[in-house]
Design a protein around this motif. Structure first.
Motif, mmCIF file in Angstrom:
data_model
loop_
_atom_site.group_PDB
_atom_site.id
_atom_site.type_symbol
_atom_site.label_atom_id
_atom_site.label_comp_id
_atom_site.label_asym_id
_atom_site.label_seq_id
_atom_site.Cartn_x
_atom_site.Cartn_y
_atom_site.Cartn_z
ATOM 1 N N GLY A 177 16.899 6.103 10.631
ATOM 2 C CA GLY A 177 15.749 6.180 11.827
ATOM 3 C C GLY A 177 14.145 6.630 11.205
ATOM 4 N N ARG A 178 13.192 6.395 11.816
ATOM 5 C CA ARG A 178 11.455 6.503 12.144
ATOM 6 C C ARG A 178 11.698 8.046 12.476
ATOM 7 N NH1 ARG A 178 6.088 3.338 13.438
ATOM 8 N NH2 ARG A 178 4.599 5.417 12.760
ATOM 9 N N PRO A 179 12.520 8.131 13.715
ATOM 10 C CA PRO A 179 12.130 9.906 14.237
ATOM 11 C C PRO A 179 12.516 10.734 13.224
ATOM 12 C CG PRO A 179 13.253 8.108 16.061
ATOM 13 C CD PRO A 179 13.529 7.332 14.739
ATOM 14 N N LEU A 180 13.908 10.749 12.634
ATOM 15 C CA LEU A 180 14.448 11.665 11.993
ATOM 16 C C LEU A 180 13.320 11.526 10.726
ATOM 17 C CD1 LEU A 180 16.880 13.306 10.856
ATOM 18 C CD2 LEU A 180 18.038 11.691 10.292
ATOM 19 N N SER A 181 13.727 10.167 10.037
ATOM 20 C CA SER A 181 12.028 10.817 8.438
ATOM 21 C C SER A 181 11.304 11.522 9.056
ATOM 22 C CB SER A 181 12.156 8.785 8.624
ATOM 23 O OG SER A 181 13.030 8.553 7.990
ATOM 24 N N GLU A 182 10.706 11.449 9.986
ATOM 25 C CA GLU A 182 9.533 12.617 10.271
ATOM 26 C C GLU A 182 10.028 13.459 10.087
ATOM 27 O OE1 GLU A 182 7.940 10.029 13.932
ATOM 28 O OE2 GLU A 182 6.583 8.410 12.449
ATOM 29 N N ALA A 183 11.130 14.007 10.692
ATOM 30 C CA ALA A 183 10.538 15.216 11.180
ATOM 31 C C ALA A 183 11.409 15.987 9.528
ATOM 32 C CB ALA A 183 12.515 15.496 11.870
ATOM 33 N N VAL A 184 11.667 15.025 9.070
ATOM 34 C CA VAL A 184 12.525 15.782 7.716
ATOM 35 C C VAL A 184 11.214 15.880 6.531
ATOM 36 C CG1 VAL A 184 13.802 15.051 5.854
ATOM 37 C CG2 VAL A 184 15.507 15.273 7.548
ATOM 38 N N THR A 185 10.315 15.238 6.724
ATOM 39 C CA THR A 185 9.323 15.558 5.870
ATOM 40 C C THR A 185 8.327 16.392 6.546
ATOM 41 O OG1 THR A 185 8.103 13.270 6.922
ATOM 42 C CG2 THR A 185 9.933 13.177 4.731
ATOM 43 N N ALA A 186 8.613 16.591 7.221
ATOM 44 C CA ALA A 186 6.422 17.257 8.593
ATOM 45 C C ALA A 186 6.567 18.358 7.313
ATOM 46 C CB ALA A 186 7.458 17.983 9.870
ATOM 47 N N THR A 187 7.364 19.140 6.303
ATOM 48 C CA THR A 187 6.674 20.274 5.588
ATOM 49 C C THR A 187 6.199 19.555 4.532
ATOM 50 O OG1 THR A 187 9.184 19.694 5.049
ATOM 51 C CG2 THR A 187 8.660 21.754 6.516
ATOM 52 N N VAL A 188 6.010 18.217 4.305
ATOM 53 C CA VAL A 188 4.997 17.880 3.179
ATOM 54 C C VAL A 188 3.810 18.279 3.433
ATOM 55 C CG1 VAL A 188 4.453 15.852 2.049
ATOM 56 C CG2 VAL A 188 6.590 15.845 2.568
ATOM 57 N N PRO A 189 2.719 19.090 3.219
ATOM 58 C CA PRO A 189 1.239 19.189 3.302
ATOM 59 C C PRO A 189 0.924 17.533 3.748
ATOM 60 C CG PRO A 189 1.816 20.213 0.780
ATOM 61 C CD PRO A 189 3.040 19.334 1.878
ATOM 62 N N ARG A 190 0.039 18.012 4.009
ATOM 63 C CA ARG A 190 -1.201 16.943 4.411
ATOM 64 C C ARG A 190 -2.836 17.071 3.540
ATOM 65 N NH1 ARG A 190 -0.054 12.873 7.560
ATOM 66 N NH2 ARG A 190 1.166 12.909 9.071
ATOM 67 N N THR A 191 -2.842 18.676 3.033
ATOM 68 C CA THR A 191 -4.220 18.362 2.657
ATOM 69 C C THR A 191 -3.361 19.496 0.246
ATOM 70 O OG1 THR A 191 -4.091 21.151 2.914
ATOM 71 C CG2 THR A 191 -5.105 19.629 3.876
ATOM 72 N N PRO A 248 17.057 25.350 13.059
ATOM 73 C CA PRO A 248 17.658 24.159 13.181
ATOM 74 C C PRO A 248 16.107 23.498 14.349
ATOM 75 C CG PRO A 248 18.650 25.222 14.123
ATOM 76 C CD PRO A 248 17.572 26.475 13.803
ATOM 77 N N SER A 249 16.262 22.183 13.789
ATOM 78 C CA SER A 249 15.832 21.346 15.135
ATOM 79 C C SER A 249 16.096 21.257 15.868
ATOM 80 C CB SER A 249 14.914 20.006 13.995
ATOM 81 O OG SER A 249 15.729 19.183 14.506
ATOM 82 N N ARG A 250 15.823 20.875 17.202
ATOM 83 C CA ARG A 250 15.861 19.456 18.516
ATOM 84 C C ARG A 250 16.706 18.342 17.942
ATOM 85 N NH1 ARG A 250 13.237 15.592 19.932
ATOM 86 N NH2 ARG A 250 10.974 15.316 19.428
ATOM 87 N N THR A 251 17.856 18.368 19.025
ATOM 88 C CA THR A 251 18.508 16.997 18.521
ATOM 89 C C THR A 251 17.384 15.464 18.451
ATOM 90 O OG1 THR A 251 20.433 17.866 19.181
ATOM 91 C CG2 THR A 251 20.535 15.270 19.124
ATOM 92 N N LEU A 252 17.567 14.732 18.135
ATOM 93 C CA LEU A 252 16.974 13.696 17.685
ATOM 94 C C LEU A 252 17.576 12.784 18.189
ATOM 95 C CD1 LEU A 252 15.171 13.770 14.258
ATOM 96 C CD2 LEU A 252 14.325 14.501 16.085
ATOM 97 N N TRP A 253 17.095 12.565 19.724
ATOM 98 C CA TRP A 253 18.739 11.366 20.265
ATOM 99 C C TRP A 253 17.777 9.802 19.800
ATOM 100 C CZ3 TRP A 253 22.870 13.987 21.865
ATOM 101 C CH2 TRP A 253 22.560 15.014 22.601
ATOM 102 N N ALA A 254 17.437 9.892 19.342
ATOM 103 C CA ALA A 254 16.425 8.170 19.255
ATOM 104 C C ALA A 254 17.333 8.353 17.552
ATOM 105 C CB ALA A 254 14.963 8.751 19.437
ATOM 106 N N ASN A 255 17.350 9.038 16.819
ATOM 107 C CA ASN A 255 18.154 8.466 15.987
ATOM 108 C C ASN A 255 19.241 8.022 15.969
ATOM 109 O OD1 ASN A 255 17.750 8.964 12.536
ATOM 110 N ND2 ASN A 255 19.767 9.345 12.440
ATOM 111 N N LEU A 256 20.551 6.778 15.021
ATOM 112 C CA LEU A 256 20.935 6.410 15.010
ATOM 113 C C LEU A 256 22.012 6.752 13.928
ATOM 114 C CD1 LEU A 256 20.481 2.815 16.988
ATOM 115 C CD2 LEU A 256 21.927 5.606 18.270
ATOM 116 N N PRO A 257 23.014 7.737 14.102
ATOM 117 C CA PRO A 257 23.460 9.190 15.322
ATOM 118 C C PRO A 257 22.252 9.787 15.421
ATOM 119 C CG PRO A 257 25.214 8.968 13.267
ATOM 120 C CD PRO A 257 24.183 7.877 12.881
ATOM 121 N N PRO A 258 22.373 10.760 16.647
ATOM 122 C CA PRO A 258 22.082 11.747 16.857
ATOM 123 C C PRO A 258 21.821 12.543 15.817
ATOM 124 C CG PRO A 258 22.528 11.232 18.454
ATOM 125 C CD PRO A 258 22.991 10.134 17.585
#
Length: 232
Positions: free
Chosen positions: A45-59, A194-204
């Motif tokens: 899901g989107r919450p997990l996708s955004e968390a996994v890719t957070a290390t991709v630099p924006r510059t 490790p990150s916090r648990t992403l409860w919005a993802n299915l499955p968390p």
């Protein structure tokens, strides 16, 4: 390793919309065909996708490698963060998933291959080390030997100051394959958070953020790998 099939990236082309119901159906079909290589019933899901890719630099102009691209949930998030900059190499062993990715993300360089061959894939494309490696691989479905080979490929292909991210499902956190993955990550990286648990993802799920790869692995006097396990 399967034969490589490369696409020619088109940076000017915009990615198609994020995966929807059609991707979920495709994911389910491929799970039924090959549960030990897909190992999930639905795309991330989107919450997990955004968390996994957070290390991709924006510059800058980073080289981002995506392992196990599937139907493109992480691919879309990476493309959104890069906004046409840098280089994005996706590796997907499933040919049917790869066909969908080629059509949807013409700006991505896609290799239909086993991720264990990452070092050779980078060399064939004239790349040295990746700045970021993002994994969508189903670690719990792999044998210990395959897990070892994949993580060796990651640490051998990641820049010393690069970042590796992968994820695990919360309900399997204390299962033997998940515990082994955690030990292996801590053996191969100086920093594993490790990150916090992403409860919005299915499955968390939760994400591992790994930095400063150890190459080669530290060994004990007897020659066996010293995993240096620390408590989570």
């Amino acid at each position: 390793m399967t034969a490589l099939a490369a696409t020619q990236p088109n940076p000017a082309a915009a990615p198609s919309p994020a995966p929807g119901n059609d991707d979920r159906a495709a994911f389910l079909r491929e799970f039924l065909r090959a549960p030990f290589t897909v190992a999930a019933l639905t795309p991330s899901g989107r919450p997990l996708s955004e968390a996994v890719t957070a290390t991709v630099p924006r510059t800058g102009e980073p080289l981002v490698v995506e392992l196990g691209a599937g139907t493109g949930a992480f691919t879309a998030a990476i493309q959104q963060r890069l906004t046409g900059r840098g280089r994005h190499l996706a590796i997907e062993i499933n040919a049917r998933f790869a066909e969908r990715l080629v059509a949807r993300y013409p700006g991505v360089d896609l290799a239909v291959a086993d991720a264990r061959g990452l070092r050779d894939i980078l060399t064939q494309r004239g790349h040295d080390r990746a700045d970021v490696i993002v994994s969508g691989l189903p670690w719990a479905a792999f044998t210990p030997g395959r897990q070892d080979d994949l993580l060796d490929a990651v640490t051998d292909s990641l820049a010393p100051d690069g970042a590796f991210t992968t994820f695990a499902y919360a309900h399997t956190r204390w299962a033997p394959p998940a515990l082994r993955l955690r030990r292996m990550l801590r053996a191969r990286f100086e920093e594993v958070v490790p990150s916090r648990t992403l409860w919005a993802n299915l499955p968390p799920a939760f994400v591992y953020y790994c930095r400063r790869p150890r190459t080669p692995l530290p060994t004990s006097a007897s020659g066996s790998t010293n995993e240096r396990v620390s408590q989570p």
